[in-house]
Design a protein around this motif. Structure first.
Motif, PDB file in Angstrom:
ATOM      1  N   LYS A  75       0.856  -1.192   0.000  1.00  0.00           N
ATOM      2  CA  LYS A  75       0.000   0.000   0.000  1.00  0.00           C
ATOM      3  C   LYS A  75       0.888   1.236   0.000  1.00  0.00           C
ATOM      4  O   LYS A  75       1.917   1.269   0.660  1.00  0.00           O
ATOM      5  CB  LYS A  75      -0.901  -0.014   1.228  1.00  0.00           C
ATOM      6  CG  LYS A  75      -2.063   0.914   1.119  1.00  0.00           C
ATOM      7  CD  LYS A  75      -3.198   0.459   2.029  1.00  0.00           C
ATOM      8  CE  LYS A  75      -4.352   1.408   1.811  1.00  0.00           C
ATOM      9  NZ  LYS A  75      -5.542   0.798   1.395  1.00  0.00           N
ATOM     10  N   SER A  82      -7.401   7.094  -2.529  1.00  0.00           N
ATOM     11  CA  SER A  82      -7.274   6.153  -1.420  1.00  0.00           C
ATOM     12  C   SER A  82      -7.164   4.758  -2.026  1.00  0.00           C
ATOM     13  O   SER A  82      -7.488   4.550  -3.195  1.00  0.00           O
ATOM     14  CB  SER A  82      -8.483   6.240  -0.495  1.00  0.00           C
ATOM     15  OG  SER A  82      -9.663   5.911  -1.206  1.00  0.00           O
ATOM     16  N   ASN A  83      -6.713   3.818  -1.250  1.00  0.00           N
ATOM     17  CA  ASN A  83      -6.596   2.429  -1.696  1.00  0.00           C
ATOM     18  C   ASN A  83      -5.624   2.284  -2.869  1.00  0.00           C
ATOM     19  O   ASN A  83      -5.923   1.632  -3.863  1.00  0.00           O
ATOM     20  CB  ASN A  83      -7.975   1.879  -2.057  1.00  0.00           C
ATOM     21  CG  ASN A  83      -8.243   0.553  -1.398  1.00  0.00           C
ATOM     22  OD1 ASN A  83      -7.514   0.148  -0.498  1.00  0.00           O
ATOM     23  ND2 ASN A  83      -9.277  -0.128  -1.839  1.00  0.00           N
ATOM     24  N   SER A  84      -4.452   2.918  -2.755  1.00  0.00           N
ATOM     25  CA  SER A  84      -3.437   2.853  -3.808  1.00  0.00           C
ATOM     26  C   SER A  84      -2.340   1.871  -3.433  1.00  0.00           C
ATOM     27  O   SER A  84      -1.993   1.722  -2.260  1.00  0.00           O
ATOM     28  CB  SER A  84      -2.838   4.236  -4.051  1.00  0.00           C
ATOM     29  OG  SER A  84      -3.837   5.100  -4.530  1.00  0.00           O
ATOM     30  N   TYR A  85      -1.774   1.227  -4.453  1.00  0.00           N
ATOM     31  CA  TYR A  85      -0.775   0.192  -4.239  1.00  0.00           C
ATOM     32  C   TYR A  85       0.327   0.296  -5.279  1.00  0.00           C
ATOM     33  O   TYR A  85       0.098   0.743  -6.404  1.00  0.00           O
ATOM     34  CB  TYR A  85      -1.411  -1.204  -4.375  1.00  0.00           C
ATOM     35  CG  TYR A  85      -2.480  -1.480  -3.361  1.00  0.00           C
ATOM     36  CD1 TYR A  85      -2.180  -2.104  -2.158  1.00  0.00           C
ATOM     37  CD2 TYR A  85      -3.798  -1.102  -3.606  1.00  0.00           C
ATOM     38  CE1 TYR A  85      -3.176  -2.354  -1.225  1.00  0.00           C
ATOM     39  CE2 TYR A  85      -4.797  -1.346  -2.683  1.00  0.00           C
ATOM     40  CZ  TYR A  85      -4.479  -1.970  -1.491  1.00  0.00           C
ATOM     41  OH  TYR A  85      -5.460  -2.212  -0.567  1.00  0.00           O
ATOM     42  N   THR A 114      -4.638   2.213  -8.289  1.00  0.00           N
ATOM     43  CA  THR A 114      -5.661   2.478  -7.283  1.00  0.00           C
ATOM     44  C   THR A 114      -6.808   1.519  -7.543  1.00  0.00           C
ATOM     45  O   THR A 114      -7.211   1.315  -8.693  1.00  0.00           O
ATOM     46  CB  THR A 114      -6.168   3.935  -7.372  1.00  0.00           C
ATOM     47  OG1 THR A 114      -5.070   4.811  -7.124  1.00  0.00           O
ATOM     48  CG2 THR A 114      -7.255   4.196  -6.347  1.00  0.00           C
ATOM     49  N   ASP A 116     -10.747   0.505  -6.599  1.00  0.00           N
ATOM     50  CA  ASP A 116     -12.013   1.006  -6.054  1.00  0.00           C
ATOM     51  C   ASP A 116     -13.108  -0.028  -6.256  1.00  0.00           C
ATOM     52  O   ASP A 116     -13.092  -0.776  -7.236  1.00  0.00           O
ATOM     53  CB  ASP A 116     -12.442   2.293  -6.777  1.00  0.00           C
ATOM     54  CG  ASP A 116     -11.553   3.470  -6.435  1.00  0.00           C
ATOM     55  OD1 ASP A 116     -11.172   3.600  -5.260  1.00  0.00           O
ATOM     56  OD2 ASP A 116     -11.235   4.254  -7.352  1.00  0.00           O
ATOM     57  N   GLU A 120     -12.740  -6.416  -0.131  1.00  0.00           N
ATOM     58  CA  GLU A 120     -11.423  -6.522   0.518  1.00  0.00           C
ATOM     59  C   GLU A 120     -10.738  -7.863   0.240  1.00  0.00           C
ATOM     60  O   GLU A 120      -9.543  -7.907  -0.041  1.00  0.00           O
ATOM     61  CB  GLU A 120     -11.587  -6.306   2.032  1.00  0.00           C
ATOM     62  CG  GLU A 120     -10.265  -6.197   2.773  1.00  0.00           C
ATOM     63  CD  GLU A 120      -9.474  -4.936   2.436  1.00  0.00           C
ATOM     64  OE1 GLU A 120      -8.232  -5.017   2.447  1.00  0.00           O
ATOM     65  OE2 GLU A 120     -10.088  -3.892   2.158  1.00  0.00           O
ATOM     66  N   ILE A 123      -8.945  -8.022  -3.247  1.00  0.00           N
ATOM     67  CA  ILE A 123      -7.888  -7.075  -3.617  1.00  0.00           C
ATOM     68  C   ILE A 123      -6.544  -7.779  -3.762  1.00  0.00           C
ATOM     69  O   ILE A 123      -5.833  -7.561  -4.747  1.00  0.00           O
ATOM     70  CB  ILE A 123      -7.805  -5.912  -2.596  1.00  0.00           C
ATOM     71  CG1 ILE A 123      -9.040  -5.030  -2.716  1.00  0.00           C
ATOM     72  CG2 ILE A 123      -6.538  -5.097  -2.811  1.00  0.00           C
ATOM     73  CD1 ILE A 123      -9.118  -3.913  -1.701  1.00  0.00           C
TER      74      ILE A 123
END
Length: 191
Positions: A75, A82-85, A114, A116, A120, A123
């Motif tokens: 991450k 948000s939720n970027s890797y 990212t 979206d 969970e 991912i």
């Protein structure tokens, strides 16, 4: 006999008269995929030719090539998202002839994404199966170019089953179990 003119005229527009059968009625509802790719880049690239020029001479036999793959995701903070890797695909290829190392090429290829609207639990496999599938053609081309520019035949990496690599590393049903399940389902259908 008059010859039929099959040439396309400059102003001619091609359009389907009816949408494909799998196309939803509200095409506007499909606005984007759940993954945004912000960047792709080489994090590290190394080519070693430790015994040059000896391996470049015409020699008997083909080199033995071992190839290893690794995938990693972490991450990261990206302004406005948000939720970027960061997802990294690692490839190491080592060529040997007998005891002599011909060459070693190592690459770490990264991708900033990212995610979206993905549950969970999905991912992790999304990052380590699907993203390497997107990166692999670029890595394959870089490895091919580097080996060729070093004086060797281009090393063309064979396609990789990242789903099988993921299952081997993190668990889950194996490819054989899925095939057996599919065959069992077919047997049930035929009965």
């Amino acid at each position: 006999m008059a010859k039929k003119d099959d040439t396309v005229k400059k102003d001619e527009v091609f359009a389907a008269k009816t949408p494909p059968p799998d196309m939803p009625d509200d095409v506007g509802a499909i606005d984007r995929l759940p993954v945004v790719i912000h960047a792709q880049y080489i994090r590290d690239l190394s080519f070693e030719n430790p015994n040059a020029p000896m391996p470049l001479k015409k020699a008997e036999g083909e080199p033995n090539i071992s190839i290893e793959f690794g995938m990693d995701a972490r991450k990261v903070e990206v302004d406005g998202f948000s939720n970027s890797y960061e997802v990294v695909l690692n490839v190491t290829a080592k060529a040997t002839k007998g005891e002599m190392v011909t060459f070693i090429v190592e690459i770490e290829y990264g991708m900033m994404v990212t995610v979206d609207d993905v549950p969970e639990e999905k991912i992790h496999p999304l990052l380590l199966i699907e993203m390497p599938n997107y990166m692999f053609p670029y890595v394959r081309q870089i490895v091919s170019d580097v080996t060729q520019k070093a004086g060797y035949m281009p090393l063309l990496l064979a396609p990789v089953n990242f789903k099988a690599l993921y299952r081997k590393r993190f668990g889950g049903p194996s490819v054989q179990q899925h095939e057996r399940g599919a065959n069992k389902a077919k047997e049930t259908e035929n009965a």
